[in-house]
Design an enzyme around this catalytic site. Structure first.
Site: not given
Ligand code: NAD
Ligand code: TDX
Length: 339
Positions: A40, A65, A128-130, A155, A159, A198, A210, A280
Site C-alpha cells: 500500500d 506503489d 465495481t458495478d459502476e 473513476y 476501473k 460523511r 449534504k 454525470g
C-alpha cells in the site's frame, strides 16, 4: 466450480484502505493458515492504523506503489496470489483531477498483471458495478455479468479499463485471473469523503448533512464484510477467466439512507442541506448476484441494513481520533465545489 485453490501466501494491494483492510482482517480471522503481504502506498486514503491488532506473524506490510515494477519483482515471487484492491476510489475526486486515477487504476493494474504473468501468480481483480453505467429508476433490470460496459465518470472508466486489461491478460497470456464487480460498500474505516461516513461525521461535528441533486439516486448497499467473504469464495473457488458480480439486494435511495442516519442520530428528517449535483451522476446501480450465489454457494451474512448502519454509526462515534484529523480539509474541499 473449479477445484479449490488453497493459497498460503497472498499479496493484498490497497490493504490499508477501507475495503482492503476489512478484507485483511477477515482473512486473518477466518483463514488461519494464510499469510498476507499488504502492499500500500498510504495515499490520503490509506492508513496504517487500519491494520492495527493484526499479529506480526500473519502479516507483512510493504509501503510502496503498485506502479513500481522493480518493487513488484521483489515481493511477488513466492506469493500464491495477488488480490488487487488498490485504487483511487472516489468519483468526486476523479472529476476534479483524473490524473492519479489513470495512473493507479490503469497503469498500476497493468504493472501488477505483468508481475503476475512473469512470476506465475494467480490474480484476483477487485472492481465495481459502476463499469456498467447506470439504470433508470423504473427499469426492472439489474446488472449481470453480461451487461455491456458503459462507464460514466473518470473513476469508473479507469476501473473499466483495468477490467479489460485483466481479461486480456487471461485470454492472451493465460494468467489465471478472476474479476469481481461489487456494489456500494459500507462499514467501519470508510473514508469520510464517502456518502455514509460523511453524513455521520457531519452530524457528530454539528454540520448539516449534504445531499446531491434530488436525492433519489439509488445505490445497492452491501456490508464490507460480505464483500470480503465473497472475494474469498471467488479467489478460492472461482473459475479463472470468469467475472462474478457481488451484491446483497440492498437497493436504497440516498434520501432514505440519509433519513435513516438522521433518525438514528436523533435529528429531524429535514435537518440537511440540498447541494449541487455531481456532474454525470449515475442514477441507479443494482446487482444481480445469482451467478456467485448459485455457482459458488455464497450468501451475505449482514442482511439487516438498519443494524449495519447502527454498528457503523457506533464505529465513527467510538473512533473520532481516526477521522477527526481529515475532517476540516475534506469539508473545505467539498465547500469549494459547492457540495
Ligand atoms: P480506498 O480509497 O479506501 O483505499 C484505497 C487504498 O489503495 C488506500 O489504502 C491507498 O493508500 C491505496 N493506494 C492508492 N493508490 C495506490 C498505489 N498507487 N499503490 C499502492 N497503493 C495505493 O478504496 P476502497 O473504497 O477501499 O476501494 C477498494 C477497491 O474496491 C477499489 O479497487 C475500488 O474500486 C473497489 N470498490 C469499491 C467500492 C466501494 O463502495 N468503496 C465498491 C466496489 C468496488
Ligand atoms: O455528500 C454526499 N452527498 C451525496 O448525496 C456524497 C459524498 C455523496 N452523495 C451521493 C452520491 C451518490 O449517489 O451519495 C451516493 C454515494 O456516493 P459515494 O459515497 O461517493 O459513492 P459512489 O459514487 O456511489 O461510489 C462508491 O461505490 C462504488 C465508491 O466510492 C466507489 O469506489 C465504488 O466503486
Amino acid at each position: 466450480m473449479a477445484d479449490e485453490f488453497r493459497p498460503e501466501h497472498i499479496i493484498v494491494t490497497g490493504g490499508a484502505g477501507f475495503i482492503g483492510s476489512n478484507f485483511v482482517h477477515w482473512v486473518v480471522d477466518h483463514q488461519p493458515g494464510v499469510h498476507v503481504t499488504v502492499l500500500d502506498a498510504l495515499t490520503y486514503a490509506g492508513n496504517r492504523e487500519n491494520l492495527a491488532g493484526i499479529p506480526e506473524d500473519r502479516m507483512t506490510f510493504v509501503h510502496g506503489d503498485i506502479c513500481d515494477a522493480a518493487l513488484l519483482d521483489e515481493i511477488v515471487p513466492g506469493a500464491d496470489a495477488i488480490v488487487h484492491f488498490a485504487a483511487e476510489s472516489h468519483n468526486d475526486n476523479s472529476i476534479a483531477d483524473p490524473t492519479p486515477f489513470v495512473r493507479t487504476n490503469v497503469e498500476g493494474t497493468y504493472q501488477l498483471l505483468e508481475a503476475a504473468r512473469k512470476h506465475g501468480v494467480r490474480f484476483h481483480h477487485i472492481s465495481t458495478d459502476e463499469v456498467y453505467g447506470d439504470l433508470a429508476l423504473d427499469d426492472p433490470a439489474r446488472f449481470t455479468e453480461e451487461t455491456p460496459y458503459r462507464p460514466s465518470s473518470p473513476y469508473s472508466s479507469t476501473k473499466a479499463s483495468s477490467d479489460m486489461l485483466a481479461r486480456a491478460w487471461f485470454r492472451t497470456y493465460g494468467v489465471p485471473v478472476t474479476i469481481s464487480n461489487c456494489s456500494n460498500n459500507y462499514g467501519p474505516r470508510q473514508h469520510i469523503e464517502k456518502f455514509i461516513p460523511r453524513q455521520i461525521t457531519n452530524i457528530l461535528c454539528g454540520i448539516r448533512p449534504k445531499l446531491y441533486g434530488d436525492g433519489l439516486n439509488v445505490r445497492d448497499w452491501i456490508h464490507t464484510e460480505d464483500h470480503s467473504s465473497a472475494v474469498w469464495a471467488i479467489l478460492t473457488r472461482g473459475v479463472p477467466g470468469e467475472t462474478y458480480l457481488i451484491g446483497a439486494d440492498g437497493e436504497r435511495n440516498n434520501i432514505d439512507v440519509l433519513r435513516a442516519i438522521l433518525e438514528r442520530m436523533g435529528k429531524g428528517a429535514d435537518d440537511f442541506d440540498w447541494v449541487r449535483d455531481r456532474p454525470g451522476h449515475d442514477r441507479r446501480y443494482a446487482i444481480d448476484s445469482t451467478k456467485l450465489r448459485r455457482e459458488l454457494g455464497w450468501q451475505p451474512a449482514h442482511t439487516d441494513f438498519a443494524e449495519g448502519l447502527d454498528d457503523t454509526i457506533a464505529w465513527y462515534r467510538d473512533n473520532e481520533d481516526w477521522w477527526r484529523p481529515a475532517k476540516e480539509a475534506v469539508e473545505a474541499r467539498y465547500a469549494a465545489q459547492g457540495q
